[in-house]
Design an enzyme around this catalytic site. Structure first.
Site, PDB file in Angstrom:
ATOM      1  CG  HIS A  10      -1.778  -1.071   1.498  1.00 13.55           C
ATOM      2  ND1 HIS A  10      -3.112  -1.015   1.165  1.00 13.55           N
ATOM      3  CD2 HIS A  10      -1.582  -2.303   2.039  1.00 13.55           C
ATOM      4  CE1 HIS A  10      -3.691  -2.160   1.489  1.00 13.55           C
ATOM      5  NE2 HIS A  10      -2.778  -2.964   2.018  1.00 13.55           N
ATOM      6  CE1 TYR A  39      -2.073  -0.072   4.797  1.00 12.63           C
ATOM      7  CE2 TYR A  39      -1.407   1.752   6.197  1.00 12.63           C
ATOM      8  CZ  TYR A  39      -2.111   1.277   5.111  1.00 12.63           C
ATOM      9  OH  TYR A  39      -2.835   2.150   4.342  1.00 12.63           O
ATOM     10  CG  HIS A 115      -5.153  -1.749  -1.551  1.00  9.56           C
ATOM     11  ND1 HIS A 115      -5.497  -0.643  -0.823  1.00  9.56           N
ATOM     12  CD2 HIS A 115      -6.195  -2.618  -1.428  1.00  9.56           C
ATOM     13  CE1 HIS A 115      -6.705  -0.837  -0.288  1.00  9.56           C
ATOM     14  NE2 HIS A 115      -7.138  -2.021  -0.639  1.00  9.56           N
ATOM     15  CE  LYS A 123      -9.193   2.644  -0.820  1.00 14.46           C
ATOM     16  NZ  LYS A 123      -8.668   2.422   0.521  1.00 14.46           N
ATOM     17  CB  CYS A 125      -3.623   2.095  -2.924  1.00 11.93           C
ATOM     18  SG  CYS A 125      -2.664   1.356  -1.610  1.00 11.93           S
TER      19      CYS A 125
HETATM   20 ZN   LIG Z   1      -4.034   0.487   0.018  1.00 12.54          ZN
END
Ligand SMILES: [Zn+2]
Length: 136
Positions: A10, A39, A115, A123, A125
């Site tokens: 991420h 995380y 991600h 997203k 990400c």
């Molecule tokens: Zn993420």
């Protein structure tokens, strides 16, 4: 120990010209109701690796995929204007590569994904193509 079959990378989705220290990340995640940082690892722009959650404990970083995964986040992911960008510093790249190599030893069968590579994730990400880590 949990079964780990996935390593998810991420970004913090913060601007590369702004600091987002580990304390700010923790405050942000606690405000979202998480029991600490979601995380397992956080890599700040200076390349420092922060151990933010025990690998034994399920994370809170990838919907439907937390049970058997480890979550890694690097500070940044947005350019100065707030657009998604690969803002990893050379120090962050070095730390991330070393971390992934070490996780590879512990979890040789785990897949490394960004991600955004997970199904239904809308997203950007982590704002770079994690296939660069295939075969490490
Ligand atoms: Zn993420």
């Amino acid at each position: 120990m949990r079964t780990i079959n996935l390593i998810v990378i991420h970004c913090s989705a913060t601007r590369c010209n702004k600091d987002f220290p580990v304390e700010a990340l923790e405050a942000c995640h606690r405000a979202r109701g998480f029991n600490g940082i979601g995380y397992h690892y956080y890599i700040t722009k200076d390349g420092q690796l922060h151990l933010t959650r025990s690998e034994d404990v399920q994370g809170a970083h990838a919907k439907h995929y937390n049970k058997n995964s480890i979550g890694i986040c690097y500070e940044g992911g947005l350019d100065e204007k707030g657009k998604p960008a690969d803002t990893r510093t050379p120090a962050q790249k070095r730390t991330l590569l070393a971390l992934l190599k070490s996780l590879r030893v512990d979890f040789p069968d785990a897949e490394i994904l960004g991600h955004r590579d997970l199904p239904w994730v809308k997203k950007a990400c982590p704002c770079f193509d994690v296939r660069e880590y295939q075969g490490i």
